[in-house]
Motif scaffolding. Structure first.
Motif, PDB file in Angstrom:
ATOM      1  N   ASN A  45       0.843  -1.195   0.000  1.00 57.51           N
ATOM      2  CA  ASN A  45       0.000   0.000   0.000  1.00 57.51           C
ATOM      3  C   ASN A  45       0.876   1.243   0.000  1.00 57.51           C
ATOM      4  O   ASN A  45       1.825   1.342   0.783  1.00 57.51           O
ATOM      5  N   THR A  51      -2.459  -6.457  -4.146  1.00 55.60           N
ATOM      6  CA  THR A  51      -2.642  -7.665  -3.335  1.00 55.60           C
ATOM      7  C   THR A  51      -2.115  -8.854  -4.117  1.00 55.60           C
ATOM      8  O   THR A  51      -2.619  -9.164  -5.194  1.00 55.60           O
ATOM      9  N   SER A  74       5.637  -5.602  15.347  1.00 57.85           N
ATOM     10  CA  SER A  74       4.627  -5.224  14.350  1.00 57.85           C
ATOM     11  C   SER A  74       3.602  -6.315  14.077  1.00 57.85           C
ATOM     12  O   SER A  74       2.907  -6.254  13.062  1.00 57.85           O
ATOM     13  N   ASP A  90       0.049  -8.073  14.754  1.00 57.97           N
ATOM     14  CA  ASP A  90      -1.236  -7.481  15.141  1.00 57.97           C
ATOM     15  C   ASP A  90      -2.017  -8.320  16.136  1.00 57.97           C
ATOM     16  O   ASP A  90      -3.151  -7.984  16.464  1.00 57.97           O
ATOM     17  N   ASN A 119      -0.619 -11.689  11.751  1.00 62.13           N
ATOM     18  CA  ASN A 119      -0.255 -10.894  10.580  1.00 62.13           C
ATOM     19  C   ASN A 119       0.869  -9.934  10.950  1.00 62.13           C
ATOM     20  O   ASN A 119       0.910  -9.403  12.066  1.00 62.13           O
ATOM     21  N   TYR A 120       1.765  -9.696  10.001  1.00 63.26           N
ATOM     22  CA  TYR A 120       2.933  -8.857  10.249  1.00 63.26           C
ATOM     23  C   TYR A 120       2.962  -7.713   9.244  1.00 63.26           C
ATOM     24  O   TYR A 120       2.771  -7.926   8.045  1.00 63.26           O
ATOM     25  N   SER A 121       3.193  -6.488   9.735  1.00 65.79           N
ATOM     26  CA  SER A 121       3.252  -5.302   8.870  1.00 65.79           C
ATOM     27  C   SER A 121       4.574  -4.584   9.090  1.00 65.79           C
ATOM     28  O   SER A 121       5.113  -4.555  10.202  1.00 65.79           O
ATOM     29  N   ASP A 166       3.863   0.580   2.645  1.00 61.91           N
ATOM     30  CA  ASP A 166       3.565  -0.341   3.737  1.00 61.91           C
ATOM     31  C   ASP A 166       3.336  -1.733   3.154  1.00 61.91           C
ATOM     32  O   ASP A 166       2.615  -1.879   2.169  1.00 61.91           O
ATOM     33  N   THR A 199       2.202  -5.678   4.185  1.00 61.71           N
ATOM     34  CA  THR A 199       1.552  -6.527   5.183  1.00 61.71           C
ATOM     35  C   THR A 199       1.587  -7.971   4.722  1.00 61.71           C
ATOM     36  O   THR A 199       1.175  -8.279   3.604  1.00 61.71           O
TER      37      THR A 199
END
Length: 281
Positions: A111, A164, A195, A197, A201-203, A227, A229
């Motif tokens: 993103n 995506t 990071s 959540d 999930n990792y961002s 960003d 994810t």
């Protein structure tokens, strides 16, 4: 007196004739200049037509096929590594009895927010082009969900782009990102483990798109970040941490942050340090 008047009239007539001849000469000179300009225009048109013809001829030439064009695309090597090595390792570490419980990568989302696109829409076009080069997939435009007067933002304006990735493209991007892009980050000391959540999930954020070798420095208009994810099927952060680490994510091992493990029977989460998880990994 009559002879004198005739003489003066003859002089005036000669002067007017000379003036008329000069005017004709001047007009002729202008006409000659116009003729030269016209000839120059014709020459420019002929040169332009020749260059266009040469360009069309080059485009019409058949392009040579690259080696192995008829061969099927090879499967992603990281996916094969996951199926042959990572699945068995995770099953032994966490005691998964059902093979469907073993976590895997579900998708990767990139993103990019472009606030300057409110005043300069062409910047967003360049960002979409760069995302397509990086991921091999066309990016979608993101629109504002609500209006904000302080930022001169209206609902429905395009202010970002996103991609995506799933399937083979996801695995290929993850492989290139870990093995090529991350080592190009300046003063890299490892990825943070803070990071996650809480749902597996990792961002993370990237400050420059120049870490990707597909981007040519001379062709970019401005440096921007993005960003990223990583969405997994794991329900716990410690399992997702082990999965990403097995796939090659270079996490920090000296960080004091903690990756939350699964819930205890009492309902409270049990923190597990990253060193403990990495020791089991």
């Amino acid at each position: 007196m009559a002879d004198k008047d005739k003489t003066e009239k003859g002089a005036e007539g000669g002067a007017s004739a000379a003036t008329g001849a000069g005017g004709a000469a001047g007009a002729g000179g202008k006409g000659g200049g116009g003729g030269k300009g016209g000839a120059g225009g014709k020459g420019g048109a002929s040169k332009g037509s020749k260059s266009d013809q040469a360009k069309r001829a080059r485009q019409a030439e058949p392009k040579a096929a690259h080696t192995g064009v008829d061969l099927p695309a090879p499967p992603p090597r990281l996916r094969e590594h996951y199926q042959k090595t990572v699945r068995g390792s995770l099953s032994q570490k966490f005691g998964f009895k059902n093979p469907h419980e073993i976590p895997t990568l579900e998708k990767i989302v990139l993103n990019v927010g472009v606030g300057e696109a409110i005043k300069q829409p062409k910047i967003l076009d360049k960002v979409i082009e760069e995302l397509g080069v990086i991921t091999g997939q066309l990016a979608t435009r993101r629109k504002a969900k609500k209006s904000i007067a302080n930022y001169a933002l209206r609902e429905g304006q395009e202010i970002g782009a996103a991609v995506t990735l799933r399937g083979a493209r996801m695995w290929e991007f993850f492989d290139r990102f870990v093995t090529i892009a991350i080592p190009r980050i300046r003063d890299f000391k490892g990825l943070s483990t803070r990071s996650f959540d809480g749902r597996g999930n990792y961002s993370m954020g990237v400050k420059e798109q120049l870490i990707f070798p597909e981007i040519n420095y001379d062709m970019i208009d401005q440096v921007h970040g993005m960003d990223i994810t990583f969405v997994t099927t794991a329900e716990r952060d410690d399992v997702a941490f082990a999965l990403l680490k097995e796939l090659g994510m270079p996490f920090r091992t000296d960080e004091k942050s903690k990756v939350m493990a699964g819930s205890t029977p009492g309902g409270k989460a049990t923190p597990v340090s990253t060193t403990a998880v990495s020791a089991t990994a």
